[in-house]
Design an enzyme around this catalytic site. Structure first.
Site, PDB file in Angstrom:
ATOM      1  N   GLU A 150       1.461   2.925  -5.577  1.00 30.03           N
ATOM      2  CA  GLU A 150       1.955   3.524  -6.828  1.00 30.03           C
ATOM      3  C   GLU A 150       0.892   4.299  -7.598  1.00 30.03           C
ATOM      4  O   GLU A 150       1.138   5.397  -8.091  1.00 30.03           O
ATOM      5  CB  GLU A 150       2.564   2.450  -7.738  1.00 30.03           C
ATOM      6  CG  GLU A 150       3.915   1.934  -7.270  1.00 30.03           C
ATOM      7  CD  GLU A 150       3.788   0.922  -6.143  1.00 30.03           C
ATOM      8  OE1 GLU A 150       2.659   0.521  -5.807  1.00 30.03           O
ATOM      9  OE2 GLU A 150       4.841   0.531  -5.597  1.00 30.03           O
ATOM     10  N   HIS A 204      11.691  -7.513 -11.030  1.00 27.41           N
ATOM     11  CA  HIS A 204      12.541  -6.430 -10.521  1.00 27.41           C
ATOM     12  C   HIS A 204      13.530  -5.955 -11.579  1.00 27.41           C
ATOM     13  O   HIS A 204      14.580  -5.440 -11.236  1.00 27.41           O
ATOM     14  CB  HIS A 204      13.325  -6.911  -9.292  1.00 27.41           C
ATOM     15  CG  HIS A 204      12.628  -6.626  -7.988  1.00 27.41           C
ATOM     16  ND1 HIS A 204      11.271  -6.616  -7.873  1.00 27.41           N
ATOM     17  CD2 HIS A 204      13.117  -6.327  -6.762  1.00 27.41           C
ATOM     18  CE1 HIS A 204      10.945  -6.339  -6.613  1.00 27.41           C
ATOM     19  NE2 HIS A 204      12.045  -6.155  -5.919  1.00 27.41           N
TER      20      HIS A 204
END
Lengths: 328, 335
Positions: A60, A129
């Site tokens: 990322e 999440h």
């Protein structure tokens, strides 16, 4: 008029943006996968190829910096983080580099990058999440932050984000993906920094962010039965924020509830509450109320999730209490 | 330490024009004198922004930048003055930025660690260790999308090898065969820490192996060697073969930040520092150029005189420039 789902609107916008401007590329984890980004990227890889639809490793921070570097060199990347939670990995590039670059280097180099972060709440996905991190990015000088709540704005704001010469964080809530709405086929833009009154009313202003606009509209309908007339405002953009639209509404109603899907402390709702207190305090007839997530991580169990995520009911309750009534 | 040095010889310079060699020498002298002047100005209290001096490492910036075209891009670190100057950045604007004046290359908003000269391909420097490495990869990704042949270079120190983003960047660049060159300036210390205390394997260039890209370790104080190896990396990138990792062994004479040699601190043995000073990258090159009759005492004197004139002009410009105005021209957060 033509109706599309939110996900279809985004997909159509990608096709149109990439077709119209060859500088536009889509980069990030899962852009060619059938599930990470829902149906929003369907058909892009076949039409535009791997050179412009770049699926990436789970790196990322690196990939965010790489997208920023490409933006410095004349590309208009749309960078996706299919689960916002993973954007913490990229915080160095986003906060230290991308947000600062233009200011820090004397306004010589701008980074026209769209960072598309997706919130994946609920579904027993638990604490890593499911996070809604709009406040984190709104806090940082140098980033614009967009929070569309319907298919029309999803398309118009995405067009504006790609056209903008600054880094723009475009926050999507997956709970919106199946919402249907009117979407013109042609390209159009929704101005960044302009909010909208989605339902007019006289007694209580409800400022709702992203998916909470859907819940606020349900609440407004329910409140008609309770004989309370609420005005629902969708700021659409958190930075810049259309403060005047909010102030004007509060001047009219004298009461404010802010509904945001993020955490309470130092959240978007807290910021809007401060701005209203600082600027139109004299118009307030009652204390400001916030409907937000509690200051705790998201639980997995559906039994706990029901209490964790605020919905229509919590908005209705806040409004009624604000009007001096009881709601159970 | 002797094994780190590669001697200059005729074979090494056989394809390089004398004029280029003189220009390299001049550029190294310019960086050295500039940094020494900055160090003095810090000691005098005229400069306050934290300055990480490049003295002792000049051959790396010059060797690399001379192997690049003007359109090629470089990114740098907190120790960035040398890269900026070697890429052709205006030294008046650099000095003014170090003075944090309105006429600085970053309008006084960046200071020593955040400088830029996009007009010559110096796209910026970051004070976050390893932070500008992916930006260089991003420029090379743009080159590959636009097919414009532009090479990108990431300069970073040995400390950056311990950052995750270094590996993320190498992997992606290797995977996509991007035209980027990773230049690690291994000066053996990450602030106060010797690399043997922070890296399980101190042979930085070997990190390239796992990504299946070329990795080499060279004498980073031999400007010609740096130049020729960078040229090879450029050619490789231009052929679509992807990135190269070049580990340049070098040494920073002064402490991590500021003009002090930090010899009073228990960081580096004095003998070690003096060994590197005695093997000064500029003196070594100069001795070779003189031996070969490429440089004379007279020319040397002329070069230093001119370089010092330029630097004094830059100092004068910086001192006479105004500070930025509060609120002047908007706040500059957004374009």
């Amino acid at each position: 008029m033509r109706y599309l789902t939110y996900a279809e609107a985004i997909n159509e916008t990608f096709h149109q943006l990439m077709d119209q401007d060859e500088r536009v590329v889509l980069i990030g984890q899962g852009v060619t996968s059938p599930w990470y980004v829902g149906t929003t990227t369907v058909g892009l890889i076949d039409r535009f190829g791997e050179r412009r639809v770049i699926d990436t490793p789970v790196s990322e921070n690196g990939i965010t910096g790489i997208a920023a570097g490409a933006a410095l060199a004349g590309i208009r990347p749309i960078l996706v983080h299919p689960r916002m939670d993973f954007m913490y990995y990229a915080m160095d590039q986003i906060a230290n580099h991308i947000a600062n670059w233009y200011f820090m280097l004397g306004e010589k180099m701008n980074i026209p990058l769209v960072i598309w972060g997706i919130i994946n709440r609920g579904g027993e996905q638990a604490a890593q999440h499911s996070q809604a991190l709009q406040a984190m990015f709104t806090h940082i000088p140098g980033l614009k932050v967009l929070v569309p709540s319907n298919p029309y704005d999803a398309k118009g704001l995405l067009v504006s984000a790609v056209a903008d010469d600054n880094p723009v964080v475009y926050v999507d809530d997956r709970w919106l993906y199946n919402q249907r709405g009117e979407v013109p086929e042609e390209m159009y833009s929704v101005p960044i920094g302009k909010g909208v009154i989605v339902k007019e009313g006289k007694e209580v202003t409800v400022v709702a962010i992203s998916y909470m606009v859907v819940e606020a509209l349900k609440a407004a309908k329910e409140l008609i039965k309770e004989k309370v007339d609420v005005e629902v405002i969708d700021p659409r953009s958190l930075k810049p924020l259309d403060t005047e639209l909010i102030f004007e509404s509060v001047r009219k109603t004298g009461r404010l509830v802010i509904a945001d899907g993020g955490w309470r402390t130092c959240g978007v709702a807290a910021e809007i509450a401060s701005l209203v207190s600082e600027n139109v305090f004299g118009s307030l007839k009652a204390p400001i109320r916030r409907v937000t997530l509690p200051d705790m991580p998201a639980p997995a169990s559906r039994a706990l999730e029901r209490a964790y995520y605020p919905r229509e009911r919590e908005i209705v309750q806040s409004v009624i209490e604000l009007m001096g009534g009881n709601y159970s | 330490m002797q094994e780190y040095l590669i001697p200059f010889d005729k074979e090494l310079v056989k394809d390089i024009q004398e004029e280029t060699l003189i220009n390299m020498y001049t550029m190294m002298a310019r960086i050295r004198k500039f940094e020494e002047r900055v160090g003095d100005l810090v000691s005098e209290g005229k400069i306050r922004t934290p300055c990480h001096l490049y003295i002792g490492q000049e051959a790396v910036a010059v060797g690399v930048c001379f192997a690049l075209d003007k359109d090629d891009c470089v990114f740098s670190t907190h120790r960035s003055h040398g890269h900026y100057i070697a890429k052709g950045g205006d030294i008046k604007k650099l000095m003014a930025e170090i003075y944090c004046k309105a006429t600085g290359c970053s309008k006084g908003k960046g200071g020593s660690m955040h400088i830029t000269a996009p007009e010559v391909g110096f796209l910026g420097s970051s004070a976050i260790v390893g932070g500008s490495i992916p930006l260089a990869v991003g420029v090379s990704l743009a080159s590959s999308i636009q097919d414009n042949g532009r090479i990108a270079v990431a300069f970073f120190g040995d400390g950056a090898i311990c950052e995750g983003v270094f590996y993320e960047s190498l992997n992606f660049a290797a995977l996509k065969k991007l035209p980027v060159i990773f230049v690690c300036e291994n000066n053996f210390y990450s602030t106060h820490m010797p690399i043997s205390k922070i890296q399980a394997d101190t042979e930085v260039y070997k990190r390239a192996e796992v990504f299946k890209i070329p990795g080499i370790r060279i004498d980073g104080n031999n400007v010609v060697k740096v130049f020729t190896e960078t040229k090879k990396a450029v050619e490789s990138a231009e052929l679509g073969k992807g990135p190269t990792l070049i580990e340049c062994l070098t040494y920073r004479w002064r402490g991590h930040v500021g003009p002090s040699w930090d010899l009073d601190k228990p960081i580096r043995p004095k003998e070690e520092v003096m060994w590197w000073v005695n093997n000064c990258p500029i003196k070594r090159f100069e001795a070779f150029l003189m031996k070969e009759g490429i440089l004379s005492d007279l020319e040397k004197e002329k070069i230093y005189k001119e370089v010092e004139r330029e630097i004094e002009e830059a100092v004068k410009f910086a001192e006479e420039s105004p500070y930025p105005e509060v609120g002047g021209g908007g706040n500059g957060v957004f374009k």
